[in-house]
Design an enzyme around this catalytic site. Structure first.
Site, PDB file in Angstrom:
ATOM      1  N   LYS A  37      14.316  14.130 -11.504  1.00  0.00           N
ATOM      2  CA  LYS A  37      14.156  12.699 -11.215  1.00  0.00           C
ATOM      3  C   LYS A  37      14.787  11.856 -12.328  1.00  0.00           C
ATOM      4  O   LYS A  37      15.500  10.878 -12.066  1.00  0.00           O
ATOM      5  CB  LYS A  37      12.654  12.389 -11.100  1.00  0.00           C
ATOM      6  CG  LYS A  37      12.355  11.166 -10.264  1.00  0.00           C
ATOM      7  CD  LYS A  37      10.878  10.855 -10.262  1.00  0.00           C
ATOM      8  CE  LYS A  37      10.102  11.658  -9.242  1.00  0.00           C
ATOM      9  NZ  LYS A  37       8.652  11.376  -9.305  1.00  0.00           N
ATOM     10  N   PHE A 151       0.703  -5.090  -6.981  1.00  0.00           N
ATOM     11  CA  PHE A 151       0.490  -5.425  -5.562  1.00  0.00           C
ATOM     12  C   PHE A 151       1.781  -5.351  -4.740  1.00  0.00           C
ATOM     13  O   PHE A 151       1.864  -5.930  -3.662  1.00  0.00           O
ATOM     14  CB  PHE A 151      -0.122  -6.828  -5.441  1.00  0.00           C
ATOM     15  CG  PHE A 151      -1.386  -6.985  -6.239  1.00  0.00           C
ATOM     16  CD1 PHE A 151      -2.566  -6.416  -5.794  1.00  0.00           C
ATOM     17  CD2 PHE A 151      -1.388  -7.656  -7.455  1.00  0.00           C
ATOM     18  CE1 PHE A 151      -3.739  -6.529  -6.537  1.00  0.00           C
ATOM     19  CE2 PHE A 151      -2.542  -7.775  -8.207  1.00  0.00           C
ATOM     20  CZ  PHE A 151      -3.723  -7.213  -7.752  1.00  0.00           C
ATOM     21  N   ASN A 210      -6.435  -3.952  -1.046  1.00  0.00           N
ATOM     22  CA  ASN A 210      -5.964  -2.979  -0.050  1.00  0.00           C
ATOM     23  C   ASN A 210      -7.008  -2.731   1.037  1.00  0.00           C
ATOM     24  O   ASN A 210      -6.670  -2.523   2.202  1.00  0.00           O
ATOM     25  CB  ASN A 210      -5.549  -1.669  -0.740  1.00  0.00           C
ATOM     26  CG  ASN A 210      -4.118  -1.739  -1.255  1.00  0.00           C
ATOM     27  OD1 ASN A 210      -3.454  -2.773  -1.120  1.00  0.00           O
ATOM     28  ND2 ASN A 210      -3.628  -0.666  -1.841  1.00  0.00           N
ATOM     29  N   GLY A 259      -0.436   3.555   7.413  1.00  0.00           N
ATOM     30  CA  GLY A 259      -0.252   4.842   6.747  1.00  0.00           C
ATOM     31  C   GLY A 259       0.316   4.585   5.373  1.00  0.00           C
ATOM     32  O   GLY A 259       0.133   3.514   4.802  1.00  0.00           O
ATOM     33  N   CYS A 262      -0.708   4.452   0.048  1.00  0.00           N
ATOM     34  CA  CYS A 262      -1.675   3.554  -0.608  1.00  0.00           C
ATOM     35  C   CYS A 262      -2.912   3.263   0.240  1.00  0.00           C
ATOM     36  O   CYS A 262      -4.002   3.719  -0.089  1.00  0.00           O
ATOM     37  CB  CYS A 262      -0.982   2.248  -0.978  1.00  0.00           C
ATOM     38  SG  CYS A 262       0.420   2.522  -2.064  1.00  0.00           S
ATOM     39  N   LYS A 265      -5.375   6.298   1.341  1.00  0.00           N
ATOM     40  CA  LYS A 265      -6.074   7.001   0.245  1.00  0.00           C
ATOM     41  C   LYS A 265      -6.903   6.029  -0.591  1.00  0.00           C
ATOM     42  O   LYS A 265      -7.933   6.403  -1.144  1.00  0.00           O
ATOM     43  CB  LYS A 265      -5.102   7.812  -0.610  1.00  0.00           C
ATOM     44  CG  LYS A 265      -4.137   7.005  -1.450  1.00  0.00           C
ATOM     45  CD  LYS A 265      -4.298   7.246  -2.935  1.00  0.00           C
ATOM     46  CE  LYS A 265      -3.199   6.510  -3.662  1.00  0.00           C
ATOM     47  NZ  LYS A 265      -3.566   5.738  -4.801  1.00  0.00           N
ATOM     48  N   ARG A 332       4.577   9.642   3.771  1.00  0.00           N
ATOM     49  CA  ARG A 332       3.214  10.007   3.407  1.00  0.00           C
ATOM     50  C   ARG A 332       2.223   9.382   4.389  1.00  0.00           C
ATOM     51  O   ARG A 332       2.282   8.180   4.640  1.00  0.00           O
ATOM     52  CB  ARG A 332       2.890   9.538   1.980  1.00  0.00           C
ATOM     53  CG  ARG A 332       3.537  10.393   0.915  1.00  0.00           C
ATOM     54  CD  ARG A 332       3.271   9.839  -0.454  1.00  0.00           C
ATOM     55  NE  ARG A 332       3.900   8.539  -0.646  1.00  0.00           N
ATOM     56  CZ  ARG A 332       3.676   7.741  -1.688  1.00  0.00           C
ATOM     57  NH1 ARG A 332       2.828   8.097  -2.610  1.00  0.00           N
ATOM     58  NH2 ARG A 332       4.302   6.588  -1.783  1.00  0.00           N
TER      59      ARG A 332
HETATM   60  C1  UGA Z   1       0.299  -1.817   0.403  1.00  0.00           C
HETATM   61  C2  UGA Z   1      -0.119  -3.246   0.066  1.00  0.00           C
HETATM   62  O1  UGA Z   1       0.340  -4.129   1.098  1.00  0.00           O
HETATM   63  C3  UGA Z   1       0.486  -3.681  -1.279  1.00  0.00           C
HETATM   64  O2  UGA Z   1       0.034  -4.971  -1.625  1.00  0.00           O
HETATM   65  C4  UGA Z   1       0.052  -2.665  -2.343  1.00  0.00           C
HETATM   66  O3  UGA Z   1       0.611  -2.976  -3.606  1.00  0.00           O
HETATM   67  C5  UGA Z   1       0.509  -1.283  -1.938  1.00  0.00           C
HETATM   68  O4  UGA Z   1      -0.068  -0.944  -0.660  1.00  0.00           O
HETATM   69  C6  UGA Z   1       0.024  -0.321  -2.978  1.00  0.00           C
HETATM   70  O5  UGA Z   1      -1.197  -0.109  -3.080  1.00  0.00           O
HETATM   71  O6  UGA Z   1       0.826   0.148  -3.777  1.00  0.00           O
HETATM   72  P1  UGA Z   1       2.572  -0.764   1.408  1.00  0.00           P
HETATM   73  O7  UGA Z   1       1.881   0.569   1.437  1.00  0.00           O
HETATM   74  O8  UGA Z   1       3.947  -0.864   0.869  1.00  0.00           O
HETATM   75  O9  UGA Z   1       1.717  -1.832   0.554  1.00  0.00           O
HETATM   76  O10 UGA Z   1       2.658  -1.207   2.912  1.00  0.00           O
HETATM   77  P2  UGA Z   1       2.110  -2.396   3.816  1.00  0.00           P
HETATM   78  O11 UGA Z   1       3.200  -3.343   4.060  1.00  0.00           O
HETATM   79  O12 UGA Z   1       0.825  -2.902   3.287  1.00  0.00           O
HETATM   80  O13 UGA Z   1       1.857  -1.603   5.164  1.00  0.00           O
HETATM   81  C7  UGA Z   1       0.882  -0.538   5.219  1.00  0.00           C
HETATM   82  C8  UGA Z   1       0.774   0.018   6.608  1.00  0.00           C
HETATM   83  O14 UGA Z   1       0.145  -0.918   7.480  1.00  0.00           O
HETATM   84  C9  UGA Z   1       2.103   0.393   7.271  1.00  0.00           C
HETATM   85  O15 UGA Z   1       1.942   1.661   7.873  1.00  0.00           O
HETATM   86  C10 UGA Z   1       2.297  -0.699   8.308  1.00  0.00           C
HETATM   87  O16 UGA Z   1       3.042  -0.251   9.417  1.00  0.00           O
HETATM   88  C11 UGA Z   1       0.869  -1.015   8.702  1.00  0.00           C
HETATM   89  N1  UGA Z   1       0.673  -2.381   9.250  1.00  0.00           N
HETATM   90  C12 UGA Z   1       0.915  -3.460   8.469  1.00  0.00           C
HETATM   91  C13 UGA Z   1       0.212  -2.538  10.544  1.00  0.00           C
HETATM   92  O17 UGA Z   1      -0.033  -1.556  11.270  1.00  0.00           O
HETATM   93  N2  UGA Z   1       0.016  -3.801  11.038  1.00  0.00           N
HETATM   94  C14 UGA Z   1       0.247  -4.904  10.290  1.00  0.00           C
HETATM   95  O18 UGA Z   1       0.038  -6.035  10.784  1.00  0.00           O
HETATM   96  C15 UGA Z   1       0.721  -4.732   8.974  1.00  0.00           C
END
Ligand code: UGA
Length: 437
Positions: A37, A151, A210, A259, A262, A265, A332
């Site tokens: 990496k 975040f 989260n 999924g 983040c 889990k 993941r």
């Molecule tokens: C999430 C949080 O949004 C971030 O603020 C945080 O920093 C991050 O986890 C983390 O803990 O590191 P992320 O995993 O990148 O970010 O993705 P999201 O955009 O939150 O989406 C998560 C899941 O929810 C995806 O599978 C998405 O498809 C789903 N989702 C999202 C829905 O099914 N419906 C929605 O309206 C929005």
């Protein structure tokens, strides 16, 4: 004023953070135990897909401010050390595995100069920072520790890091706050809200945020279930409630659920930690959030069975999407890939397409069929599942695709396709949470 920083752990969070901090003018040493990496990053190649990041990485490497190494001793001159390693779910438990965080602290401790600050950014169970402070008092008594949760969202990581909607720090001294104010000075200049908290609150802010996001998604997916039973339309319902500013229209997209590395889990680790703290009942609802989320995947499989047959062995199913969300190659805990794998396990012949995530998906489920071509994916299919809402899927022409299929059936697991367009092109179209013909 700029500082010298080390960023320990150059996975998704650390690599993004290292490049962004370098772009703010700091000297940054990215440290990882994974030689491959480190070599990749040093060449300016990202080990994962994130829009805009590879370009930034190349610029920052060329500036000379950003370097990567496997050698912790290279960080001897750093003023601040950010711990960005993963905290995955433990096997056979809901709790988070903290071994990478503990190892990171133990590895950097012998190289901490007097007065340096260690800052945790990894998502951890509340109480971890206090334990690490106690450990640090033994390993490097002249150093201090703070917590500074992250975040950023995958797909928007650079933007979220350089223009965050808030900066939260958990500190035990004014000096630690002053050091962090120096690191983040350019972001304070653009009026980023600054929240100083104690250590447990800073740790909790991250998992609370989260959990709230997960709750919003599962809430709308629960409404989708009720809409299906009552003949309503969850997309209209979401738009209507979203106009209420107290509710807001974000994170109300019904579909196959959340999924990634983040949300799933983090809510599980939060449940496990609340139990340890004797606050089990307070987070009991998160178990429902988790089960509504997993049920959304099952509901799609039930619809597939209803449309084809209980026995799927003679059917060819095309799956559009493997990543857990668009603009990411992360698989993941991906709902899309989970559904594809379950259908394959049930005997269907499954071919998966994804613009970026095929290599990662193949590593997880080598026995699934994969293709780089949407046309090939859909050809001769009995049913198409739209499971990750990549822009290119919205741009597909249903009329052109119609003749490729054996039977033109589409299940939109993300409520992102234009139903009227697909229906008028002659497709049988099923969307989660909407009245279906
Ligand atoms: C999430 C949080 O949004 C971030 O603020 C945080 O920093 C991050 O986890 C983390 O803990 O590191 P992320 O995993 O990148 O970010 O993705 P999201 O955009 O939150 O989406 C998560 C899941 O929810 C995806 O599978 C998405 O498809 C789903 N989702 C999202 C829905 O099914 N419906 C929605 O309206 C929005």
């Amino acid at each position: 004023m700029t500082s010298t920083l080390s960023v320990i752990g150059t996975g998704y969070l650390g690599a993004t953070y290292a490049a962004c901090m370098s772009s703010l003018g700091h000297t940054v040493i990215g440290i990882d135990t994974d030689r491959e990496k480190v070599d990749q990053l040093t060449r300016g190649e990202l080990p994962f897909f994130e829009p805009g990041l590879e370009n930034l990485l190349k610029i920052e490497l060329a500036s000379g401010r950003l370097t990567f190494t496997t050698n912790f001793a290279a960080a001897t001159d750093a003023d601040v050390h950010f711990i960005c390693v993963g905290t995955p779910q433990k096997e056979n438990s809901l709790a988070a595995d903290l071994s990478y965080v503990e190892d990171a602290l133990a590895s950097i401790a012998p190289h901490l100069k007097s007065g340096s600050l260690v800052v945790g950014k990894s998502t951890v169970p509340v109480g971890t920072a206090q334990k690490l402070i106690e450990r640090l008092a033994i390993l490097a008594p002249q150093s201090d520790l703070a917590w500074n949760p992250e975040f950023t969202r995958e797909g928007f990581a650079v933007e979220d890091s350089l223009r965050p909607d808030r900066i939260v720090i958990g500190v035990t001294s004014d000096r630690a706050e002053a050091i962090l104010r120096t690191v983040y000075a350019p972001l304070l200049d653009i009026k980023t809200p600054w929240i100083r908290a104690d250590l447990p609150t800073a740790e909790l802010v991250k998992v609370a945020a989260n959990s709230f996001l997960a709750t919003k998604i599962s809430f709308i997916n629960a409404m989708a279930e009720v809409c299906e039973a009552a003949g309503g339309d969850v997309t209209v319902l979401a738009t209507a409630i979203g106009y209420d500013a107290r509710i807001g229209n974000k994170f109300l997209k019904a579909g196959i659920g959340f999924g990634g590395g983040c949300l799933p889990k983090d809510i599980r680790a939060f449940i496990a930690r609340a139990e340890e703290l004797g606050a089990t009942q307070a987070l009991e609802f998160l178990r429902d959030i988790d089960s509504i989320n997993l049920r959304a995947r099952q509901r799609v499989i039930d619809v597939v069975r209803l449309q084809l047959s209980e026995d799927l062995s003679s059917y060819k199913i095309a799956v559009l999407g493997a990543a857990y969300k668009p603009d990411s190659d992360d698989v993941r805990d991906s709902p899309a890939l989970d559904i594809a794998a379950q259908l394959h396990a049930a005997g269907a012949s499954v071919t998966v397409h994804d613009p970026k995530a095929i290599a990662n998906a193949k590593k997880r489920f080598p026995s699934l069929g994969f293709t780089e071509s949407v046309t090939e994916c859909i050809t001769d299919s009995d049913l198409v599942l739209h499971l990750t809402e990549w822009r290119e899927y919205r741009d597909l022409d249903p009329e052109v695709l119609l003749s490729l299929t054996k039977t033109p059936r589409m299940i939109d697991g993300r409520n992102a396709l234009d139903r009227d367009r697909w229906v008028s092109a002659g497709w049988k179209f099923h969307a989660l949470g909407r009245a279906n013909s």
